[in-house]
Design a protein around this motif. Structure first.
Motif, PDB file in Angstrom:
ATOM      1  N   TYR A 187      -1.106   0.846 -18.069  1.00 54.73           N
ATOM      2  CA  TYR A 187      -0.561   0.166 -16.895  1.00 54.73           C
ATOM      3  C   TYR A 187       0.794  -0.461 -17.217  1.00 54.73           C
ATOM      4  N   ALA A 188       0.895  -1.082 -18.383  1.00 55.93           N
ATOM      5  CA  ALA A 188       2.139  -1.752 -18.756  1.00 55.93           C
ATOM      6  C   ALA A 188       3.276  -0.762 -18.992  1.00 55.93           C
ATOM      7  N   ARG A 189       2.935   0.518 -19.295  1.00 56.10           N
ATOM      8  CA  ARG A 189       3.972   1.499 -19.620  1.00 56.10           C
ATOM      9  C   ARG A 189       4.362   2.400 -18.451  1.00 56.10           C
ATOM     10  N   VAL A 190       3.573   2.443 -17.397  1.00 54.92           N
ATOM     11  CA  VAL A 190       3.833   3.379 -16.296  1.00 54.92           C
ATOM     12  C   VAL A 190       5.222   3.129 -15.706  1.00 54.92           C
ATOM     13  N   THR A 191       5.922   4.208 -15.457  1.00 54.91           N
ATOM     14  CA  THR A 191       7.274   4.130 -14.891  1.00 54.91           C
ATOM     15  C   THR A 191       7.268   4.628 -13.444  1.00 54.91           C
ATOM     16  N   PRO A 192       8.280   4.239 -12.670  1.00 53.38           N
ATOM     17  CA  PRO A 192       8.376   4.770 -11.304  1.00 53.38           C
ATOM     18  C   PRO A 192       8.406   6.290 -11.266  1.00 53.38           C
ATOM     19  N   ALA A 193       9.044   6.912 -12.230  1.00 48.21           N
ATOM     20  CA  ALA A 193       9.123   8.377 -12.241  1.00 48.21           C
ATOM     21  C   ALA A 193       7.750   9.005 -12.443  1.00 48.21           C
ATOM     22  N   GLN A 194       6.912   8.377 -13.283  1.00 46.75           N
ATOM     23  CA  GLN A 194       5.559   8.894 -13.493  1.00 46.75           C
ATOM     24  C   GLN A 194       4.723   8.782 -12.228  1.00 46.75           C
ATOM     25  N   VAL A 195       4.849   7.677 -11.523  1.00 44.05           N
ATOM     26  CA  VAL A 195       4.135   7.532 -10.250  1.00 44.05           C
ATOM     27  C   VAL A 195       4.600   8.590  -9.268  1.00 44.05           C
ATOM     28  N   GLN A 196       5.884   8.758  -9.184  1.00 43.94           N
ATOM     29  CA  GLN A 196       6.449   9.738  -8.253  1.00 43.94           C
ATOM     30  C   GLN A 196       5.962  11.147  -8.579  1.00 43.94           C
ATOM     31  N   ALA A 197       5.920  11.485  -9.861  1.00 44.15           N
ATOM     32  CA  ALA A 197       5.484  12.828 -10.260  1.00 44.15           C
ATOM     33  C   ALA A 197       4.008  13.052  -9.938  1.00 44.15           C
ATOM     34  N   ALA A 198       3.170  12.044 -10.203  1.00 46.02           N
ATOM     35  CA  ALA A 198       1.741  12.182  -9.923  1.00 46.02           C
ATOM     36  C   ALA A 198       1.491  12.305  -8.427  1.00 46.02           C
ATOM     37  N   PHE A 199       2.194  11.511  -7.641  1.00 47.87           N
ATOM     38  CA  PHE A 199       2.026  11.576  -6.194  1.00 47.87           C
ATOM     39  C   PHE A 199       2.494  12.926  -5.654  1.00 47.87           C
ATOM     40  N   ARG A 200       3.575  13.430  -6.185  1.00 45.57           N
ATOM     41  CA  ARG A 200       4.071  14.723  -5.715  1.00 45.57           C
ATOM     42  C   ARG A 200       3.089  15.841  -6.037  1.00 45.57           C
ATOM     43  N   GLN A 201       2.439  15.742  -7.185  1.00 44.76           N
ATOM     44  CA  GLN A 201       1.524  16.809  -7.580  1.00 44.76           C
ATOM     45  C   GLN A 201       0.260  16.824  -6.737  1.00 44.76           C
ATOM     46  N   TYR A 202      -0.291  15.626  -6.446  1.00 51.86           N
ATOM     47  CA  TYR A 202      -1.611  15.591  -5.819  1.00 51.86           C
ATOM     48  C   TYR A 202      -1.609  15.150  -4.357  1.00 51.86           C
ATOM     49  N   LEU A 203      -0.637  14.358  -3.937  1.00 50.76           N
ATOM     50  CA  LEU A 203      -0.706  13.776  -2.594  1.00 50.76           C
ATOM     51  C   LEU A 203       0.258  14.412  -1.606  1.00 50.76           C
ATOM     52  N   THR A 204       0.881  15.483  -1.991  1.00 49.65           N
ATOM     53  CA  THR A 204       1.650  16.260  -1.013  1.00 49.65           C
ATOM     54  C   THR A 204       0.834  17.420  -0.473  1.00 49.65           C
ATOM     55  N   ARG A 205      -0.369  17.589  -0.971  1.00 48.09           N
ATOM     56  CA  ARG A 205      -1.268  18.636  -0.466  1.00 48.09           C
ATOM     57  C   ARG A 205      -1.896  18.181   0.849  1.00 48.09           C
ATOM     58  N   PRO A 206      -2.344  19.105   1.686  1.00 43.64           N
ATOM     59  CA  PRO A 206      -2.963  18.704   2.967  1.00 43.64           C
ATOM     60  C   PRO A 206      -4.216  17.856   2.722  1.00 43.64           C
ATOM     61  N   PRO A 207      -4.341  16.701   3.369  1.00 46.78           N
ATOM     62  CA  PRO A 207      -5.493  15.836   3.129  1.00 46.78           C
ATOM     63  C   PRO A 207      -6.678  16.171   4.032  1.00 46.78           C
ATOM     64  N   LEU A 208      -7.816  15.590   3.680  1.00 51.77           N
ATOM     65  CA  LEU A 208      -8.948  15.514   4.607  1.00 51.77           C
ATOM     66  C   LEU A 208      -8.735  14.265   5.452  1.00 51.77           C
ATOM     67  N   THR A 209      -8.681  14.424   6.758  1.00 55.58           N
ATOM     68  CA  THR A 209      -8.507  13.287   7.665  1.00 55.58           C
ATOM     69  C   THR A 209      -9.812  13.056   8.417  1.00 55.58           C
ATOM     70  N   ILE A 210     -10.274  11.826   8.382  1.00 52.49           N
ATOM     71  CA  ILE A 210     -11.448  11.428   9.172  1.00 52.49           C
ATOM     72  C   ILE A 210     -11.003  10.333  10.128  1.00 52.49           C
ATOM     73  N   ARG A 211     -11.216  10.581  11.403  1.00 47.43           N
ATOM     74  CA  ARG A 211     -10.873   9.592  12.429  1.00 47.43           C
ATOM     75  C   ARG A 211     -12.170   9.065  13.021  1.00 47.43           C
ATOM     76  N   LEU A 212     -12.454   7.800  12.753  1.00 44.80           N
ATOM     77  CA  LEU A 212     -13.667   7.149  13.254  1.00 44.80           C
ATOM     78  C   LEU A 212     -13.307   6.370  14.510  1.00 44.80           C
ATOM     79  N   GLU A 213     -13.853   6.797  15.640  1.00 50.89           N
ATOM     80  CA  GLU A 213     -13.479   6.231  16.929  1.00 50.89           C
ATOM     81  C   GLU A 213     -14.639   5.452  17.545  1.00 50.89           C
ATOM     82  N   PRO A 214     -14.323   4.470  18.400  1.00 49.03           N
ATOM     83  CA  PRO A 214     -15.401   3.767  19.116  1.00 49.03           C
ATOM     84  C   PRO A 214     -16.192   4.732  19.990  1.00 49.03           C
ATOM     85  N   GLY A 215     -17.476   4.569  19.998  1.00 48.91           N
ATOM     86  CA  GLY A 215     -18.340   5.437  20.789  1.00 48.91           C
ATOM     87  C   GLY A 215     -19.762   5.367  20.272  1.00 48.91           C
TER      88      GLY A 215
END
Length: 932
Positions: free
Chosen positions: A428-456
């Motif tokens: 945690y103390a060593r993580v850099t902004p570039a490492q966060v950016q790279a990890a997010f680009r690898q895994y969180l630019t893929r299409p997500p599963l979206t769940i919409r919970l609505e009143p009803g």
């Protein structure tokens, strides 16, 4: 016994013994992160028995207790198709007696004064834990070893059938909550069929029904060998003391198969949207992605990035969607790494009246911007400091759900390294902004599963008709005789010496020193609480105190959140019936600037109109959620039924929606000036720093704080409670299709809250105050109709009420009320407290005392309770003698004087179509009422 579908690093609970204390920070600065990280250690020794059992020992002599924690390398991800829920079902069976300890496991833990005890199951492991007095360590080791090596001779078809029913009611209890069905869609779609994480640990009703005795026996043989387990001992012991004891009790257990979980890969992206309906007040949108597991080199970056995006109070999503644009009531984001894989989730609850599509659009835009630009170094520093501070603040507890034993066991089981948690902090103390950016680009630019919970209205549940397994299959082996060891001499509680000081303005300071960790915990309590609300103004106290850290002095709510994260501090607000409290948890190294921030929050809240409207919406949404949740409905209705609508204790959950809508800024300011003021306040502190060092700092911030001129201090107007009923009435609230009914039976009492209530509370322990109580053993362990039944006295300065709470399966509602009434009548009639019950409650209450006050938080709570109820500083140290002086006749008399079996008002929240015919058969008047 419980299951969990969320496996985090649990670092907030990882703890150790005495730490070096960095120099105090100046009023402007905070101790640097490397200085905080370097002292976070849990010294330990590891050894292994010939049968493969791995043992980790950590020495911590601050209290005469030892945490005993056994982690088995098996969880729900190891269940074959058609046998979902087996790991968790077996966890329950491990509490139902072994060959040499045939009674319920809690029978024996109660005798030896165990605290922080339970068992849990998640995707990756099953664990069992208890913290015991040092004198009972040998017996605790015998108990765990008897479960590990000598269980099958005690497992019967009757026990299997009973615990099957208990587990299914645990499932119903979770499913009954609004949003309780989302988890099945989440894991069932994010991870494809055949993936180890495709199903949740609770399993399916059909698979649980199909479990046979032979299945259970095979599960034990395949997974519960010593070479598939880690034993952690943390506390008043060292490795030299531990080794012969562990060898004595575990050494003869034979090796079993080793569970080697398959490597589960991150699945392909899902890219789909699921729309669900439920009893929720607003639409919640969640985006989920599969990510690597906890041992992956990118996990730390994903976790800290999640904190910056939506985990911290100052997060990007919170600042944009909640504070500034006011499109959402709440937001969150974060990584949940499990052993092999994990999930990353972003969630937003849409503000009522806002188009959910607009929120989805902004979620995607903010995430895209975050991925494109990455976090700042300052954001990452705050996130890492928050993680490290959370670790340090948990340093006192040796066991439980998140103490030192958890950190050690988790590291040893998953990484073959008990010090793995420390490596994570370094990451945690060593993580850099570039490492966060790279990890997010690898895994969180893929299409997500979206769940919409609505009143009803959610679809009606479809349950199997009952167990389908063949009866009598599987013959248990003959029991193995072992001698149960005796216990030693139990240590008495050494409660810290309470000291006092008075500030210049008259504010009293109550203090106790605990030196195990460099942390200061402080509570400023005001004589207000929920009872300070007028009958036609329920919710003003909550709205006011909730706004205090949303802007103060020249700081915005965002800046207050950022400053807390920079310091590793936490300022929180809460309320009981009679006290409103602002609590500060601070690293002692950063105490000076943390107190500066607290001073600003309590003395200079701004109550900005824009923040008032935002928080008002949040409160109204929370009220609407309570009005749709069976437990929330009960919690809002019962106080008024017991005390009468105009009594100060007739609280209405988070308030009356009509009143909350009408409150003005003048109302909020008026409440703060009448109630949240120095002449109505008291300070409580537990710290490693001496009082002589703390008092000048408190004087500097709070000693000159003056009450507002010309404003009278608030007073509460206690009216008499309505006469207790002489015959029961049942009130019914209809929740269509509810798989469970929430039953509450309550009454006011004539108990003197400032008197001697030890015998009265002891009587409640026998009836419903703990796991082995009569009503819990009847409805849960004998009948299998509930996951758990409890009763308690609510002791407050203005009066004492009593309530029994029983969530039960819908088709047993009427029978459950009859059974509860029978148990109460029996105890207050001719079947009073037995010799065994007396012995059990005395030994438990006396022997648990050192464990109950192990932490600074427990000491702080005790000091506050003593002040509230006018008890002496030595009250906790008097408890052992007072419990030893109890007798059966005294307990029976005290309980009969407190409650009347005919004086209950019964409330049932459930499916009226199923439940009302059952209630009509009881012979009580039944009134159908609406949720409030």
């Amino acid at each position: 016994m419980c299951h969990s579908v969320r496996l985090s690093l649990l670092l907030a609970g990882a703890s150790l013994g005495t730490l070096a204390v960095p120099a105090l920070a100046s009023a402007q600065g905070a101790a640097p992160l490397p200085a905080l990280v370097k002292d976070v250690k849990i010294p330990n020794q590891v050894f292994k028995l010939q049968n493969g059992l791995t043992v980790v020992v950590h020495e911590d002599r601050k209290a005469p207790v030892v945490a005993v924690s056994v982690w088995y390398n098996v969880g729900s991800k190891d269940e074959p198709q058609g046998k979902t829920g087996f790991a968790h079902l077996f966890e329950h069976l491990m509490f139902n007696g072994s060959e040499n300890l045939p009674d319920d496991y809690f029978t024996y833990t109660t005798q030896i004064g165990a605290t922080d005890l339970n068992g849990t199951t998640n995707f990756d492991r099953t664990n069992y834990f208890q913290t015991v007095p040092k004198a009972a360590l040998e017996k605790a080791l015998f108990m765990e070893s008897d479960r590990m090596g000598y269980l099958l001779g005690a497992v019967t078809q009757e026990k299997l059938d009973n615990q099957r029913g208990v587990v299914q009611n645990e499932k119903r209890q979770g499913d009954n909550r609004p949003g309780g069905l989302v988890q099945y869609e989440l894991f069932g779609n994010l991870f494809p069929a055949g993936h180890p994480y495709h199903h949740t640990p609770i399993g399916s009703m059909a698979d649980l029904d199909a479990a046979s005795l032979a299945d259970v026996q095979k599960w034990f043989i395949d997974n519960y060998g010593p070479n598939n387990a880690v034993l952690v001992l943390a506390g008043d012991i060292n490795a030299a003391e531990a080794r012969p004891l562990v060898q004595k009790y575990f050494g003869a257990i034979k090796r079993g198969p080793v569970n080697v979980p398959a490597m589960a890969s991150v699945p392909n992206a899902v890219g789909k949207t699921i729309v669900m309906k439920d009893r929720v007040p607003a639409t919640t949108i969640s985006r989920s992605w599969a990510i690597p597991g906890m041992l992956d080199k990118q996990t730390a970056a994903l976790e800290l990035g999640g904190s910056v995006l939506g985990g911290l109070a100052s997060s990007r999503l919170d600042n944009a969607l909640v504070r500034n644009e006011k499109l959402a009531v709440s937001v969150s984001a974060g990584a949940n790494p499990q052993h092999r894989v994990g999930l990353f989730q972003v969630q937003a609850t849409v503000r009522p009246g806002v188009d959910p599509a607009q929120v989805e659009k902004r979620l995607d835009e903010i995430m895209a911007d975050f991925i494109a630009k990455g976090p700042t170094r300052e954001e990452l520093s705050r996130a890492a400091t928050s993680e490290v501070a959370g670790t340090i603040k948990g340093l006192e507890q040796v066991g439980g759900f998140g103490g030192k034993a958890v950190a050690l066991a988790q590291g040893q089981l998953y990484a073959n390294d008990p010090n793995w948690f420390r490596k994570q902090l370094d990451e945690y103390a060593r993580v850099t902004p570039a490492q966060v950016q790279a990890a997010f680009r690898q895994y969180l630019t893929r299409p997500p599963l979206t769940i919409r919970l609505e009143p009803g209205e959610r679809p009606a549940p479809v349950e199997p008709k009952g167990p389908t397994a063949q009866k009598g299959v599987g013959t248990p082996p003959p029991p193995t005789k072992r001698d149960v060891p005796p216990v030693g001499t139990f240590a008495e509680l050494d409660f810290p010496t309470v000291q006092r000081a008075t500030l210049s303005n008259g504010m009293k300071v109550t203090y106790a020193q605990r030196t195990a960790v460099p942390v200061t915990t402080m509570a400023m309590t005001f004589d207000a609480g929920l009872a300070a609300d007028a009958p036609n103004g329920r919710g003003l106290q909550g709205l006011t105190i909730g706004l205090m850290d949303e802007g103060a002095g020249n700081l915005t709510g965002q800046q207050i959140a950022e400053r807390q994260e920079e310091l590793g501090a936490s300022i929180s607000t809460n309320a009981s019936l009679d006290r409103s409290t602002v609590t500060l948890s601070a690293l002692s190294a950063n105490l000076a600037p943390s107190l500066d921030l607290l001073e600003t929050v309590v003395e200079q809240p701004t109550f900005a109109p824009a923040e008032l409207e935002r928080v008002r919406t949040q409160v109204l949404t929370s009220i609407a959620a309570q009005q749709r949740d069976p437990n929330g409905i009960a919690g809002r209705l019962v106080p008024g039924l017991v005390w009468g609508a105009n009594h100060p204790y007739a609280v209405l959950g988070n308030g009356s929606p009509e009143a909350v809508k009408a409150f003005t800024r003048n109302d909020v300011v008026g409440f703060q000036q009448k109630w949240l003021r120095p002449d109505n306040a008291e300070i409580f502190v537990v710290s490693n720093l001496p009082l002589s060092q703390l008092t000048p700092q408190l004087e500097r911030r709070f000693g000159t704080w003056a009450a507002p001129a010309g404003v009278a201090k608030g007073t509460k107007q206690f009216t008499a409670a309505p006469a207790r009923p002489t015959s029961p009435t049942v009130y019914l609230v209809n929740v269509p299709s509810a798989p469970q009914s929430v039953i509450v039976a309550a009454q006011s009492t004539a108990v003197d809250p400032r008197g001697d209530i030890i015998a009265t509370q002891a009587g409640n322990e026998v009836l419903g105050g703990n796991f082995l109580s009569r009503i819990n053993m009847d409805l849960r362990e004998t009948k299998g109709w509930s996951y758990g039944v409890r009763s308690s006295f609510d002791v407050a300065p203005g009066g004492v009420s009593y309530a029994i709470t029983a969530p039960v399966q819908a088709d047993r509602t009427g029978e459950s009320i009859a059974a509860l009434n029978s148990q109460v009548t029996d105890l207050l009639g001719g079947k009073g407290v037995t010799t065994d019950e007396l012995g059990r409650l005395v030994s438990n209450n006396v022997n648990t005392l050192p464990g109950r006050f192990e932490t600074s938080q427990a000491v702080l709570a005790a000091m506050m309770s003593n002040s509230l109820l006018g008890r002496p500083d030595t009250y906790q140290e008097q408890l052992a003698a007072r419990y030893r002086a109890l007798n059966q006749g005294g307990i029976d008399t005290a309980l009969r004087g407190a409650i009347d079996p005919k004086g209950f008002t019964w409330l049932v929240v459930g499916d009226a179509a199923k439940v009302k015919p059952q209630l009509d058969k009881l012979g009580y008047p039944v009134q159908v009422i609406e949720a409030k």
